[in-house]
Enzyme design. Structure first.
Site, mmCIF file in Angstrom:
data_model
loop_
_atom_site.group_PDB
_atom_site.id
_atom_site.type_symbol
_atom_site.label_atom_id
_atom_site.label_comp_id
_atom_site.label_asym_id
_atom_site.label_seq_id
_atom_site.Cartn_x
_atom_site.Cartn_y
_atom_site.Cartn_z
ATOM 1 N N GLY A 54 -9.641 -5.071 -11.628
ATOM 2 C CA GLY A 54 -10.927 -4.957 -10.941
ATOM 3 C C GLY A 54 -11.827 -6.100 -11.381
ATOM 4 N N CYS A 81 -4.752 -5.285 -16.468
ATOM 5 C CA CYS A 81 -5.906 -6.186 -16.433
ATOM 6 C C CYS A 81 -7.208 -5.418 -16.739
ATOM 7 C CB CYS A 81 -5.949 -6.931 -15.100
ATOM 8 S SG CYS A 81 -7.040 -8.364 -15.186
ATOM 9 N N TYR A 82 -8.072 -5.211 -15.742
ATOM 10 C CA TYR A 82 -9.297 -4.437 -16.016
ATOM 11 C C TYR A 82 -8.936 -3.060 -16.582
ATOM 12 C CZ TYR A 82 -13.754 -2.031 -15.367
ATOM 13 O OH TYR A 82 -14.902 -1.320 -15.578
ATOM 14 N N HIS A 168 -0.656 -9.321 -14.492
ATOM 15 C CA HIS A 168 -0.426 -8.493 -13.305
ATOM 16 C C HIS A 168 1.079 -8.370 -13.019
ATOM 17 C CE1 HIS A 168 -4.570 -7.979 -11.879
ATOM 18 N NE2 HIS A 168 -4.773 -9.130 -12.499
ATOM 19 N N GLU A 170 2.458 -6.552 -10.891
ATOM 20 C CA GLU A 170 2.708 -6.198 -9.484
ATOM 21 C C GLU A 170 2.863 -7.411 -8.575
ATOM 22 O OE1 GLU A 170 -0.031 -5.938 -11.181
ATOM 23 O OE2 GLU A 170 -1.839 -6.179 -9.996
ATOM 24 N N SER A 222 -0.730 1.778 21.470
ATOM 25 C CA SER A 222 -0.931 0.433 22.014
ATOM 26 C C SER A 222 0.400 -0.189 22.422
ATOM 27 C CB SER A 222 -1.595 -0.452 20.962
ATOM 28 O OG SER A 222 -0.661 -0.733 19.933
ATOM 29 N N GLY A 223 1.511 0.422 21.970
ATOM 30 C CA GLY A 223 2.818 -0.177 22.226
ATOM 31 C C GLY A 223 3.232 -1.111 21.111
ATOM 32 N N GLY A 224 2.314 -1.390 20.181
ATOM 33 C CA GLY A 224 2.654 -2.194 19.014
ATOM 34 C C GLY A 224 3.469 -1.360 18.030
ATOM 35 N N VAL A 225 3.948 -2.028 16.977
ATOM 36 C CA VAL A 225 4.828 -1.347 16.029
ATOM 37 C C VAL A 225 4.121 -0.155 15.382
ATOM 38 C CG1 VAL A 225 6.225 -1.652 13.956
ATOM 39 C CG2 VAL A 225 5.885 -3.572 15.501
ATOM 40 N N ASP A 226 2.884 -0.380 14.927
ATOM 41 C CA ASP A 226 2.216 0.654 14.125
ATOM 42 C C ASP A 226 1.958 1.925 14.936
ATOM 43 O OD1 ASP A 226 2.188 -1.450 12.406
ATOM 44 O OD2 ASP A 226 0.074 -1.921 12.698
ATOM 45 N N SER A 227 1.343 1.753 16.114
ATOM 46 C CA SER A 227 1.019 2.970 16.853
ATOM 47 C C SER A 227 2.282 3.601 17.422
ATOM 48 C CB SER A 227 -0.029 2.712 17.935
ATOM 49 O OG SER A 227 0.445 1.833 18.903
ATOM 50 N N SER A 228 3.310 2.796 17.703
ATOM 51 C CA SER A 228 4.564 3.381 18.193
ATOM 52 C C SER A 228 5.197 4.255 17.119
ATOM 53 C CB SER A 228 5.566 2.291 18.598
ATOM 54 O OG SER A 228 5.017 1.500 19.617
ATOM 55 N N LYS A 369 3.256 -3.621 6.546
ATOM 56 C CA LYS A 369 3.965 -3.762 7.823
ATOM 57 C C LYS A 369 5.479 -3.561 7.691
ATOM 58 C CE LYS A 369 2.993 -4.896 12.065
ATOM 59 N NZ LYS A 369 1.754 -4.409 12.713
#
Ligand code: XMP
Length: 513
Positions: A54, A81-82, A168, A170, A222-228, A369
């Site tokens: 942070g 870290c923080y 870090h 990660e 929307s037909g995009g990957v996420d909403s599909s 994604k």
């Protein structure tokens, strides 16, 4: 229910990466604000806790903090870290301003007999980014790593299950960071390997079913990957209680509206209630003369919600609205802890304060994604849909610099279709995250058929990226660019110049607005 690692968020840039690395070690992980840490520990009974980085100084009075009881609950804790500095400060160590900031790839010397560093090399490259440092660890801690400039790069009180690292683990720049995090969750916290993407799908479908009960759900498709992926997940959970509303806002790619309808509409492979709303004129009207990018985004986001509300009223008694929001949308809209607003992604920052639904459901909110694509494959969604390049919610409006008009939409649709066709025909799309055309609002002088022209410049863009948080401009073969350019200026009216965008993210963003 799988064992959980709780990531306590103090506003660092890489927090979601921590959760992700843990998930990649086959352990389920969730992020929670430091303000709700105790409640979350009581509720979720985690196998371990990770405190994130942070931007603050642990020793200043107004900095985010945590009570020392967190370290006395018998649950192993790793401070990063923080989080490491805070753990030291709260437990009686000394944290001070460093004479020199340590930043970037740094050689760290580690004690490999620590459970955290099992299998790690004695000298290993780690990513450092800190102004403060731990001058003296808290009583009971032993130092397990140092660098040339940092006496406490890691420390632990193994008997109490408390571990800290100044660097870090990660980020990918820390060469053995994934191993260190895996060591923490498996060796220290004793987690098994019981979490996989298919368990995410199963658990989420079950949780959605429990939450929604016999309520009605509306999905913004929307037909995009996420909403599909979100829609198919919901269809699995509640079947025909779900209605998918696809708003054609007139800012879609060429022929996209019909393509979406052919997949999700009647006769397609999914048994969904599907409504297509043709709202082109409504959106063009609202956007007329609006040039400012954030205004455009807000208008489109808000109008979307209004359209959904209207559809919901027609269906009657809709309780839940589902959205395909994913983690980068959340971060860049400034909702992922204390990070700054870059753009108001529609679905998130563009949401009106008052929404006419009981609740908004965002099942993919914690995923990147590529994790969403993986979930899509687990759900059996066809590969051509799952691997589709992302397309922003506000559509071509953020690829038309300045005011949107139907004529400009047509220009960018045609140029984009040609460009994508040429890139794909040459096989140059492999390894690209996104490739598209945008319309600048620059007009310039040209000559065509012995006549002077004064027309628009189209910008072509192609980026390579793993997670869309950062991206590199791709060096497309010149022949591909030349062919696309020649076709665009010949086939698309009112374009006489084509430019190639060589900028990465940062300093640019992927989209133009
Ligand atoms: P930027 O332009 O922020 O884009 O670097 C990062 C990724 O996010 C997509 N993007 C959006 N997606 N709603 C979305 O659903 C939005 O408002 C939006 N804005 C950008 C962009 O296409 C890229 O993949």
């Amino acid at each position: 229910m799988a064992q959980t690692i709780l990531v306590v968020d103090f506003g660092g840039q890489y927090n979601q990466l921590i959760a992700r690395r843990v998930r990649e070690s086959c352990v389920y992980s969730e992020i929670v604000s430091y303000k709700k840490a105790f409640e979350a520990v009581r509720e979720k009974k985690p196998a371990g806790i990770i405190l994130t980085g942070g931007p603050n100084s642990a020793y200043l009075p107004d900095s985010p903090t945590i009570g020392r009881e967190l370290f006395e609950m018998g649950v192993p804790v790793l401070g990063i870290c923080y989080g490491a500095q805070l753990m030291s400060h709260v437990l009686g160590g000394k944290v001070s301003r460093a004479a020199e900031r340590e930043y970037g790839k740094t050689e760290v010397f580690v004690n490999t007999s620590s459970k955290l560093f099992q299998g790690v090399s004695e000298s290993t490259i780690c990513w450092m980014s800190h102004n403060d440092y731990i001058e003296a660890p808290a009583p009971g801690f032993v130092v397990t790593a140092h660098t040339a400039g940092c006496p406490v790069a890691a420390a632990e009180d193994a008997a109490r299950g408390l571990y800290l690292v100044q660097f870090h683990p990660e980020v990918l720049h820390t060469q053995q960071g994934a191993l260190m995090l895996a060591n923490f969750v498996h060796n220290v916290c004793g987690c098994g390997f019981d979490w996989k993407m298919d368990s995410f799908v199963e658990d989420t479908v079950a949780a959605l079913r429990a939450k929604i009960g016999d309520g009605k759900v509306l999905c913004a498709l929307s037909g995009g990957v996420d909403s599909s992926v979100a829609a198919v997940m919901l269809a699995k959970a509640v079947g025909k209680q779900l209605t998918c509303v696809f708003v054609d806002h007139g800012l879609l790619r060429q022929d996209e509206g019909d393509q979406v309808e052919s997949v999700f509409g009647p006769g397609g492979p999914y048994d969904l209630n599907f409504i297509r709303v043709n709202a082109q004129q409504r959106f063009y009207g609202k956007l007329a003369g609006v040039e400012e990018p954030e205004r455009k985004r807000k208008i489109i986001g808000e109008e979307f919600i209004r359209v959904f509300e209207e559809e919901a009223r027609k269906i009657g008694a809709v309780d839940f609205l589902v959205q395909g929001t994913i983690y980068p949308d959340v971060v860049e809209s400034g909702l992922g802890g204390e990070s700054a607003v870059i753009k108001s992604h529609h679905n998130v920052g563009g949401l009106p304060a008052c929404v006419d639904f009981k609740e908004i459901v965002e099942p993919l909110r914690d995923l990147f994604k590529d994790e969403v694509r993986q979930a899509g494959r687990e759900l059996g969604i066809p590969e051509y849909l799952v691997s589709r390049q992302p397309f922003p919610g506000p559509g071509l409006a953020v690829r038309i610099i300045g005011a949107v008009t139907p004529e400009k939409v047509k220009i960018v649709q045609q140029a984009d279709a040609i460009y994508r066709e040429e890139v794909e025909a040459a096989g140059a799309h492999k390894g690209l995250g996104q490739y598209f055309a945008a319309l600048t609002n620059m007009r310039s002088v040209g000559v065509m058929g012995d006549e002077r022209t004064y027309d628009y410049a189209v910008a072509l863009r192609a980026v390579a990226t793993a997670d869309f948080m950062t991206a590199e401009a791709a060096a497309l073969p010149w022949e591909v660019l030349a062919r696309a350019t020649s076709r665009i200026v010949n086939e698309v009216p009112h374009v006489n110049r084509v430019l190639y965008d060589c900028t990465g993210k940062p300093p640019a963003t992927v989209e133009f607005e």
